[in-house]
Design an enzyme around this catalytic site. Structure first.
Site, short mmCIF file in Angstrom:
data_model
loop_
_atom_site.label_atom_id
_atom_site.label_comp_id
_atom_site.label_asym_id
_atom_site.label_seq_id
_atom_site.Cartn_x
_atom_site.Cartn_y
_atom_site.Cartn_z
N ASP A 15 15.47 22.17 24.01
CA ASP A 15 16.54 22.36 23.02
C ASP A 15 17.87 21.87 23.59
OD1 ASP A 15 16.66 24.37 24.98
OD2 ASP A 15 17.42 25.89 23.59
N THR A 46 11.49 23.90 27.96
CA THR A 46 12.77 24.42 28.47
C THR A 46 13.60 25.04 27.35
OG1 THR A 46 13.69 22.19 28.26
CG2 THR A 46 12.83 22.83 30.42
N PHE A 65 17.49 34.17 27.03
CA PHE A 65 17.70 33.48 25.75
C PHE A 65 16.43 32.85 25.16
CE2 PHE A 65 18.76 29.66 23.28
CZ PHE A 65 19.54 30.23 22.27
N ASN A 66 15.69 32.05 25.95
CA ASN A 66 14.55 31.32 25.37
C ASN A 66 13.47 32.28 24.85
OD1 ASN A 66 15.65 28.83 25.92
ND2 ASN A 66 14.58 28.59 27.89
N HIS A 85 19.55 26.03 34.70
CA HIS A 85 18.23 26.66 34.72
C HIS A 85 17.06 25.67 34.59
CE1 HIS A 85 20.23 30.53 33.62
NE2 HIS A 85 20.95 29.79 32.80
N ASP A 86 17.13 24.81 33.55
CA ASP A 86 15.92 24.14 33.07
C ASP A 86 15.26 23.16 34.05
OD1 ASP A 86 16.01 25.60 30.76
OD2 ASP A 86 17.04 24.07 29.60
N ASP A 123 18.69 21.39 29.78
CA ASP A 123 17.50 20.65 29.33
C ASP A 123 17.70 19.16 29.65
OD1 ASP A 123 16.11 22.65 27.04
OD2 ASP A 123 18.28 22.86 27.24
C1 BDR Z 1 18.05 29.05 28.88
O1 BDR Z 1 18.76 29.22 27.65
C2 BDR Z 1 19.41 28.02 27.31
O2 BDR Z 1 20.74 28.27 26.95
C3 BDR Z 1 19.30 27.09 28.49
O3 BDR Z 1 19.14 25.75 28.05
C4 BDR Z 1 18.07 27.58 29.23
O4 BDR Z 1 16.92 26.96 28.74
C5 BDR Z 1 18.65 29.98 29.92
O5 BDR Z 1 18.61 31.30 29.48
CA CA Z 2 17.00 25.03 27.30
#
Ligand code: BDR
Ligand code: CA
Length: 315
Positions: A11, A124, A165-166, A238-239, A16
């Site tokens: 996303d 991701t 979040f994901n 993170h990703d 990402d």
């Molecule tokens: C995840 O949430 C998104 O905002 C970032 O792209 C990452 O995949 C981190 O919590």
């Molecule tokens: Ca992401």
């Protein structure tokens, strides 16, 4: 070396996009078969156009398809506070690559059907596309070798006190994937929040000196603002961990764990509940990273960026 066929499912989203920078740079290891967007950091129209522009920037020639418009049950929720109005603010990008006529799930299914090798999916974003794939084409499950996921937190959240979040974006999709029996690699917040790019790292990235490095430096200059305003020491990128778990295992310490997804809790919906008990009788369903070498992470990013001025990147 035999290349691993991969699908990039995300996303974008700054992190990402940087995950895809790594994936394309490791061309000797990865054969990118398709790129699928999902609703997450921004609405699907925005994450799709961002996917098309990233592919144009990086020279990814694989088909690109628009994935899920919304989570399985939840309403759409975006993260514009982190990623800006476009979902990828901060740098001018080239004109987008063309979009496939297939839906994200159809493209994933086509890639799996046509592949002679097991395919690795690198997810991701919210897991909506993968869950829809498993529900629509259960017979194709055996064609998936590994799903490498950025998602969850062992055991805390960023979007709520319990959930990342994901996963909170689409807990039912995450539940479907974590219960699929497919081999899962999981990069969760406990490690990805330490995949930190600090202000002083940005000049190292820019110093690589090519167009992609300049864009990545600008992305990070934007992406670092919100986390630093709320107390982080840099940008938690993170990703890329989901790519690096496959390409650079020396970066991480990992542990096989049983992880389940909380669907009900008043305070804990979307939590990834991990069983760390040594005596647990639950069979582990994923390999989770539990530690990362942050300095090496920045070093590997700079090395990977050299791929975009034609240098060979060591795998
Ligand atoms: C995840 O949430 C998104 O905002 C970032 O792209 C990452 O995949 C981190 O919590
Ligand atoms: Ca992401």
């Amino acid at each position: 070396m035999k290349r691993i066929p991969i699908i990039l499912d995300g996303d974008p989203g700054h992190d990402d996009a940087i995950a895809w920078v790594f994936a394309k740079a490791y061309e000797d290891l990865f054969d990118i078969k398709g790129v699928i967007s999902v609703s997450g950091n921004q609405t699907i129209d925005k994450t799709t156009i961002n996917s098309q522009k990233i592919c144009a920037l990086l020279g990814i020639k694989a088909p690109i398809a628009q994935g899920a418009v919304r989570p399985l049950l939840n309403p759409v929720m975006t993260a514009g506070n982190w990623h800006g109005e476009s979902g990828l603010d901060g740098a001018e990008l080239p004109e987008p690559e063309a979009l496939s006529d297939l839906s994200g799930v159809e493209l994933m299914a086509k890639i799996l059907k046509e592949s002679e090798e097991p395919v690795t999916i690198i997810s991701t974003g919210p897991l909506t596309n993968v869950a829809q794939l498993l529900m629509t084409y259960p017979e194709l499950k055996i064609k998936i070798g590994v799903i490498s996921i950025m998602g969850g937190g062992l055991t805390y959240g960023n979007w709520t006190m319990a959930a990342e979040f994901n996963i909170i974006e689409d807990p039912e999709a995450a539940w479907t994937v974590f219960h699929s029996g497919i081999r899962l690699y999981v990069s969760a917040l406990n490690v990805t929040e330490r995949a930190l790019i600090r202000p002083s790292d940005i000049e190292k990235i820019r110093a690589v000196g090519n167009d992609v490095a300049e864009v990545v430096a600008k992305w990070i200059e934007f992406f670092i603002q919100y986390p630093m305003a709320i107390g982080y020491e840099g940008a938690p990128v993170h990703d890329p961990c989901a790519v690096l778990m496959l390409a650079k295992p020396d970066l991480f310490e990992c542990k096989d764990l049983y992880v389940d997804i909380e669907l009900e809790g008043e305070f804990t919906r979307g939590e990834t509940v991990a069983d760390f008990r040594d005596w647990s009788t639950e069979k582990p369903n994923c390999t989770c990273c539990v530690d990362i070498d942050q300095e090496k992470y920045v070093k590997y990013l700079c090395e990977a960026l050299h791929a975009y001025d034609g240098r060979k990147v060591k795998i």
